[in-house]
Design a protein around this motif. Structure first.
Motif, mmCIF file in Angstrom:
data_model
loop_
_atom_site.group_PDB
_atom_site.id
_atom_site.type_symbol
_atom_site.label_atom_id
_atom_site.label_comp_id
_atom_site.label_asym_id
_atom_site.label_seq_id
_atom_site.Cartn_x
_atom_site.Cartn_y
_atom_site.Cartn_z
ATOM 1 N N ASP A 1 0.537 -1.171 -0.222
ATOM 2 C CA ASP A 1 -0.590 0.150 0.176
ATOM 3 C C ASP A 1 0.565 1.737 0.152
ATOM 4 O O ASP A 1 0.331 2.358 -0.087
ATOM 5 C CB ASP A 1 -1.545 0.000 1.420
ATOM 6 C CG ASP A 1 -0.301 0.214 2.690
ATOM 7 O OD1 ASP A 1 0.665 -0.940 2.428
ATOM 8 O OD2 ASP A 1 -1.047 -0.286 3.533
ATOM 9 N N PHE B 1 -6.772 -6.513 0.203
ATOM 10 C CA PHE B 1 -7.510 -6.417 1.455
ATOM 11 C C PHE B 1 -6.735 -4.971 1.772
ATOM 12 O O PHE B 1 -7.239 -4.195 1.996
ATOM 13 C CB PHE B 1 -7.125 -7.464 2.208
ATOM 14 C CG PHE B 1 -7.988 -6.919 3.551
ATOM 15 C CD1 PHE B 1 -9.537 -6.677 3.384
ATOM 16 C CD2 PHE B 1 -7.340 -6.539 4.583
ATOM 17 C CE1 PHE B 1 -9.729 -6.413 4.941
ATOM 18 C CE2 PHE B 1 -7.899 -6.752 5.858
ATOM 19 C CZ PHE B 1 -8.796 -6.463 5.601
ATOM 20 N N LEU B 2 -5.706 -4.869 1.962
ATOM 21 C CA LEU B 2 -4.614 -3.800 2.287
ATOM 22 C C LEU B 2 -4.619 -2.977 1.428
ATOM 23 O O LEU B 2 -5.121 -1.037 1.573
ATOM 24 C CB LEU B 2 -2.609 -4.186 2.814
ATOM 25 C CG LEU B 2 -2.337 -4.670 3.834
ATOM 26 C CD1 LEU B 2 -1.240 -4.885 3.974
ATOM 27 C CD2 LEU B 2 -2.631 -3.743 4.649
ATOM 28 N N ALA C 1 -7.583 -1.818 -0.119
ATOM 29 C CA ALA C 1 -8.569 -1.599 0.058
ATOM 30 C C ALA C 1 -8.877 -0.555 0.972
ATOM 31 O O ALA C 1 -9.994 0.791 0.406
ATOM 32 C CB ALA C 1 -10.264 -3.103 -0.407
ATOM 33 N N LYS C 2 -8.276 -1.210 2.531
ATOM 34 C CA LYS C 2 -8.342 -0.595 3.466
ATOM 35 C C LYS C 2 -8.057 0.894 3.365
ATOM 36 O O LYS C 2 -8.586 2.097 3.685
ATOM 37 C CB LYS C 2 -7.962 -0.727 4.668
ATOM 38 C CG LYS C 2 -8.856 -2.225 5.146
ATOM 39 C CD LYS C 2 -8.198 -2.861 6.583
ATOM 40 C CE LYS C 2 -6.705 -3.034 6.578
ATOM 41 N NZ LYS C 2 -6.492 -3.490 8.247
ATOM 42 N N LEU C 3 -6.708 0.959 2.729
ATOM 43 C CA LEU C 3 -6.492 2.280 2.292
ATOM 44 C C LEU C 3 -6.971 3.317 1.162
ATOM 45 O O LEU C 3 -7.114 4.283 1.394
ATOM 46 C CB LEU C 3 -4.898 2.092 1.736
ATOM 47 C CG LEU C 3 -4.052 3.169 1.084
ATOM 48 C CD1 LEU C 3 -3.901 3.963 2.281
ATOM 49 C CD2 LEU C 3 -3.099 2.583 -0.021
ATOM 50 N N HIS C 4 -7.380 2.714 0.363
ATOM 51 C CA HIS C 4 -8.339 3.870 -0.431
ATOM 52 C C HIS C 4 -9.538 4.261 0.208
ATOM 53 O O HIS C 4 -10.493 5.615 -0.041
ATOM 54 C CB HIS C 4 -8.797 2.731 -1.467
ATOM 55 C CG HIS C 4 -8.593 2.652 -2.520
ATOM 56 N ND1 HIS C 4 -7.610 4.172 -3.083
ATOM 57 C CD2 HIS C 4 -7.835 1.721 -3.307
ATOM 58 C CE1 HIS C 4 -6.732 3.470 -4.434
ATOM 59 N NE2 HIS C 4 -6.582 1.695 -4.375
ATOM 60 N N ILE C 5 -10.384 3.547 1.185
ATOM 61 C CA ILE C 5 -11.226 3.748 2.208
ATOM 62 C C ILE C 5 -10.373 5.394 3.277
ATOM 63 O O ILE C 5 -11.746 5.924 3.041
ATOM 64 C CB ILE C 5 -11.978 2.701 3.067
ATOM 65 C CG1 ILE C 5 -12.837 1.968 2.666
ATOM 66 C CG2 ILE C 5 -12.463 3.384 4.455
ATOM 67 C CD1 ILE C 5 -13.331 0.979 3.283
ATOM 68 N N ARG C 6 -9.529 4.430 3.650
ATOM 69 C CA ARG C 6 -8.719 6.799 3.984
ATOM 70 C C ARG C 6 -8.401 7.372 3.117
ATOM 71 O O ARG C 6 -8.473 8.632 3.461
ATOM 72 C CB ARG C 6 -7.267 5.911 5.338
ATOM 73 C CG ARG C 6 -7.818 4.422 5.995
ATOM 74 C CD ARG C 6 -5.966 4.220 6.864
ATOM 75 N NE ARG C 6 -5.093 4.102 6.219
ATOM 76 C CZ ARG C 6 -4.871 3.140 5.749
ATOM 77 N NH1 ARG C 6 -5.424 1.669 6.080
ATOM 78 N NH2 ARG C 6 -3.390 3.122 5.455
#
Length: 246
Positions: free
Chosen positions: A179, A219-220, A222-227
């Motif tokens: 990420d 998955f990492l 995807a979480k980064l894009h949310i943040r």
């Protein structure tokens, strides 16, 4: 060479290609910092012949922390050694190192900016990787409200060290794995540290070894894009004003 620049190689279990990459980089008279990110014994043995070279420094991380962790450690080492810029190159031999003079020329032309490769792939790259990359491109355009970053996942870059580390140091829990490449460009753009991109040929790793884990790394990311999306909302007034003023 007018630039005070070194090469930086994050290294994790690529024993069959690291010698090739170092040999190619040495042709450009660059000091080379290799960050061994907790590699296995065979890979560590592959580094031993390189330690005798006067232009090579190896920084050892005992426990694997991820590509981002290795790059950040290498940046800190380079800055401590007095370098102003670092040229990041992956250890798997996938980058077209003949493009280094063009990257250096752009860095001289645009001092203080991040110069990043923009991959042009051949048929060796898996189709699923291409699809995930394109999805990330779209999301990065949303996060930045801009098309300045055409590709955020290429690890072939020149970083201005002090400015880049200022961005990294301003955030807790900065991306430590795959990420990292995305996060550093987006957050740099938010911080008014701009990015210039150069099309470069990229092939699938020449040793056939990729450490990208389809589920875990996506998955990492995807979480980064949310943040980053929520970060974009907070930064949107500044980003929109920048567009109006440009």
């Amino acid at each position: 060479m007018s630039m005070n620049i070194c090469a930086l190689i994050p290294f994790y279990n690529h024993p069959d290609t690291i010698g090739y990459v170092v040999n190619r980089l040495s042709a450009f008279n660059l000091h080379i910092i290799i960050v061994d990110d907790g590699s296995d014994e065979r890979s560590k043995l592959s580094l031993k012949p390189l330690l005798s070279l006067p232009n090579v420094t190896v920084v050892t991380r005992e426990i694997n922390g991820g590509k981002g962790a290795a790059v950040i450690a290498g940046m800190r080492e380079a800055l401590n050694r007095g370098y102003v810029y670092a040229l990041q190159v992956d250890a798997d031999g996938q980058h077209d190192l003949e493009k280094i003079p063009e990257l250096l020329k752009l860095s001289n032309q645009y001092p203080g900016r991040i110069i990043s490769g923009m991959p042009v792939y051949d048929d060796s790259v898996p189709t699923n990787r291409k699809l995930w990359r394109y999805a990330t491109h779209i999301l990065v355009w949303i996060h930045t409200l801009s098309f300045e970053i055409r590709d955020s996942m290429c690890g072939f870059r020149i970083y201005p060290l002090e400015k880049t580390l200022n961005v990294i140091n301003s955030i807790n829990n900065f991306g430590q794995r795959m990420d990292f490449d995305i996060e550093i460009l987006v957050r740099s753009f938010w911080a008014d540290l701009h990015i210039v991109q150069l099309p470069v040929s990229v092939r699938y790793p020449i040793d056939g070894v990729s450490h990208f884990q389809l589920f875990n790394d996506n998955f990492l990311i995807a979480k980064l894009h949310i943040r980053l999306f929520f970060g974009m909302l907070l930064n949107s007034p500044k980003l929109l004003l920048r567009r109006v003023m440009s």
